[in-house]
Scaffold this motif. Structure first.
Motif, PDB file in Angstrom:
ATOM      1  N   ARG A  11       8.763   3.962  -3.165  1.00 22.55           N
ATOM      2  CA  ARG A  11       7.366   3.704  -3.498  1.00 22.55           C
ATOM      3  C   ARG A  11       6.487   4.489  -2.544  1.00 22.55           C
ATOM      4  N   ARG A  12       5.278   4.838  -3.000  1.00 21.76           N
ATOM      5  CA  ARG A  12       4.334   5.610  -2.196  1.00 21.76           C
ATOM      6  C   ARG A  12       3.365   4.670  -1.483  1.00 21.76           C
ATOM      7  N   CYS A  13       3.218   4.876  -0.193  1.00 24.62           N
ATOM      8  CA  CYS A  13       2.305   4.088   0.639  1.00 24.62           C
ATOM      9  C   CYS A  13       0.867   4.546   0.398  1.00 24.62           C
ATOM     10  N   ILE A  14      -0.048   3.585   0.228  1.00 27.52           N
ATOM     11  CA  ILE A  14      -1.446   3.957   0.036  1.00 27.52           C
ATOM     12  C   ILE A  14      -2.131   4.301   1.356  1.00 27.52           C
ATOM     13  N   GLY A  15      -1.465   4.027   2.477  1.00 25.33           N
ATOM     14  CA  GLY A  15      -2.021   4.369   3.786  1.00 25.33           C
ATOM     15  C   GLY A  15      -1.712   5.797   4.192  1.00 25.33           C
ATOM     16  N   CYS A  16      -0.423   6.141   4.206  1.00 25.60           N
ATOM     17  CA  CYS A  16      -0.006   7.478   4.643  1.00 25.60           C
ATOM     18  C   CYS A  16       0.330   8.400   3.476  1.00 25.60           C
ATOM     19  N   ARG A  17       0.412   7.835   2.279  1.00 21.56           N
ATOM     20  CA  ARG A  17       0.699   8.569   1.045  1.00 21.56           C
ATOM     21  C   ARG A  17       2.058   9.257   1.030  1.00 21.56           C
ATOM     22  N   SER A  18       3.005   8.725   1.773  1.00 21.54           N
ATOM     23  CA  SER A  18       4.368   9.251   1.706  1.00 21.54           C
ATOM     24  C   SER A  18       5.283   8.189   1.101  1.00 21.54           C
ATOM     25  N   SER A  19       6.412   8.623   0.580  1.00 26.16           N
ATOM     26  CA  SER A  19       7.332   7.714  -0.101  1.00 26.16           C
ATOM     27  C   SER A  19       8.340   7.127   0.875  1.00 26.16           C
ATOM     28  N   HIS A  20       8.637   5.843   0.656  1.00 26.82           N
ATOM     29  CA  HIS A  20       9.583   5.102   1.483  1.00 26.82           C
ATOM     30  C   HIS A  20      10.353   4.146   0.594  1.00 26.82           C
ATOM     31  N   PRO A  21      11.520   3.663   1.063  1.00 25.42           N
ATOM     32  CA  PRO A  21      12.248   2.665   0.277  1.00 25.42           C
ATOM     33  C   PRO A  21      11.397   1.411   0.047  1.00 25.42           C
ATOM     34  N   LYS A  22      11.462   0.892  -1.145  1.00 27.26           N
ATOM     35  CA  LYS A  22      10.652  -0.252  -1.554  1.00 27.26           C
ATOM     36  C   LYS A  22      10.807  -1.445  -0.610  1.00 27.26           C
ATOM     37  N   ARG A  23      12.037  -1.703  -0.154  1.00 29.50           N
ATOM     38  CA  ARG A  23      12.296  -2.875   0.699  1.00 29.50           C
ATOM     39  C   ARG A  23      11.626  -2.783   2.068  1.00 29.50           C
ATOM     40  N   GLU A  24      11.192  -1.596   2.460  1.00 25.52           N
ATOM     41  CA  GLU A  24      10.561  -1.400   3.771  1.00 25.52           C
ATOM     42  C   GLU A  24       9.045  -1.497   3.711  1.00 25.52           C
ATOM     43  N   MET A  25       8.510  -1.927   2.576  1.00 23.07           N
ATOM     44  CA  MET A  25       7.060  -1.905   2.399  1.00 23.07           C
ATOM     45  C   MET A  25       6.519  -3.262   1.968  1.00 23.07           C
ATOM     46  N   PHE A  26       5.221  -3.465   2.241  1.00 21.88           N
ATOM     47  CA  PHE A  26       4.496  -4.617   1.712  1.00 21.88           C
ATOM     48  C   PHE A  26       4.040  -4.261   0.301  1.00 21.88           C
ATOM     49  N   ARG A  27       4.074  -5.237  -0.624  1.00 19.87           N
ATOM     50  CA  ARG A  27       3.541  -5.024  -1.976  1.00 19.87           C
ATOM     51  C   ARG A  27       2.349  -5.948  -2.158  1.00 19.87           C
ATOM     52  N   ASP A  43       4.847 -10.453  -9.035  1.00 20.30           N
ATOM     53  CA  ASP A  43       3.512 -10.839  -9.490  1.00 20.30           C
ATOM     54  C   ASP A  43       3.063  -9.929 -10.617  1.00 20.30           C
ATOM     55  N   GLU A  44       2.268 -10.503 -11.500  1.00 15.96           N
ATOM     56  CA  GLU A  44       1.726  -9.717 -12.608  1.00 15.96           C
ATOM     57  C   GLU A  44       0.704  -8.717 -12.101  1.00 15.96           C
ATOM     58  N   GLY A  45       0.507  -7.693 -12.871  1.00 11.42           N
ATOM     59  CA  GLY A  45      -0.514  -6.706 -12.545  1.00 11.42           C
ATOM     60  C   GLY A  45       0.029  -5.543 -11.759  1.00 11.42           C
ATOM     61  N   ARG A  46      -0.855  -4.622 -11.506  1.00 16.34           N
ATOM     62  CA  ARG A  46      -0.495  -3.397 -10.802  1.00 16.34           C
ATOM     63  C   ARG A  46      -0.204  -3.705  -9.348  1.00 16.34           C
ATOM     64  N   GLY A  47       0.934  -3.235  -8.873  1.00 12.90           N
ATOM     65  CA  GLY A  47       1.292  -3.404  -7.482  1.00 12.90           C
ATOM     66  C   GLY A  47       1.029  -2.132  -6.708  1.00 12.90           C
ATOM     67  N   VAL A  48       0.523  -2.274  -5.504  1.00 10.01           N
ATOM     68  CA  VAL A  48       0.385  -1.129  -4.603  1.00 10.01           C
ATOM     69  C   VAL A  48       1.182  -1.446  -3.346  1.00 10.01           C
ATOM     70  N   TYR A  49       1.635  -0.403  -2.691  1.00 12.37           N
ATOM     71  CA  TYR A  49       2.534  -0.571  -1.551  1.00 12.37           C
ATOM     72  C   TYR A  49       1.921   0.010  -0.285  1.00 12.37           C
ATOM     73  N   LEU A  50       2.298  -0.617   0.828  1.00 13.05           N
ATOM     74  CA  LEU A  50       1.799  -0.215   2.134  1.00 13.05           C
ATOM     75  C   LEU A  50       2.943  -0.297   3.134  1.00 13.05           C
ATOM     76  N   CYS A  51       3.116   0.753   3.931  1.00 10.99           N
ATOM     77  CA  CYS A  51       4.161   0.762   4.960  1.00 10.99           C
ATOM     78  C   CYS A  51       3.950  -0.392   5.929  1.00 10.99           C
ATOM     79  N   LYS A  52       5.013  -0.791   6.562  1.00  8.31           N
ATOM     80  CA  LYS A  52       4.943  -1.856   7.558  1.00  8.31           C
ATOM     81  C   LYS A  52       4.689  -1.259   8.943  1.00  8.31           C
ATOM     82  N   ARG A  53       3.757  -0.297   8.979  1.00  4.34           N
ATOM     83  CA  ARG A  53       3.378   0.336  10.246  1.00  4.34           C
ATOM     84  C   ARG A  53       1.887   0.107  10.480  1.00  4.34           C
TER      85      ARG A  53
END
Length: 92
Positions: A11-27, A43-53
């Motif tokens: 998944r792509r992080c909305i903070g750094c815009r790089s891709s990381h494994p889904k399990r390593e990110m907040f949704r 959860d329903e709806g569009r999910g966005v992901y953010l690195c845990k950094r």
């Protein structure tokens, strides 16, 4: 070509815009103008992901990445509270 079942979703992080494994990110998901952490990933709806950094969380806040991702104004108070919670989790 056969699909590799062992391949982890990225998944792509909305903070750094790089891709990381889904399990390593907040949704996160959006309901109305409020953002919620999607702990289950279902959860329903569009999910966005953010690195845990910390740097990604701060970048997302500074650059209004949630507003951009959801294409609408997000409630600043609920977003700030949520991001503070995420920062506390990353600092553990």
């Amino acid at each position: 070509m056969a699909l590799n079942e062992n391949r982890e979703p990225m998944r792509r992080c909305i903070g750094c815009r790089s891709s990381h494994p889904k399990r390593e990110m907040f949704r996160f998901t959006c309901r109305g103008v409020e953002i919620y952490e999607d702990i289950t990933g279902n959860d329903e709806g569009r999910g966005v992901y953010l690195c845990k950094r910390e740097s990604c969380i701060e970048s997302a806040r500074k650059n209004k990445a949630f507003n951009r991702a959801y294409k609408k104004a997000i409630d600043d108070k609920s977003l700030s509270e949520l991001l503070v919670k995420m920062l506390e989790i990353t600092r553990r």
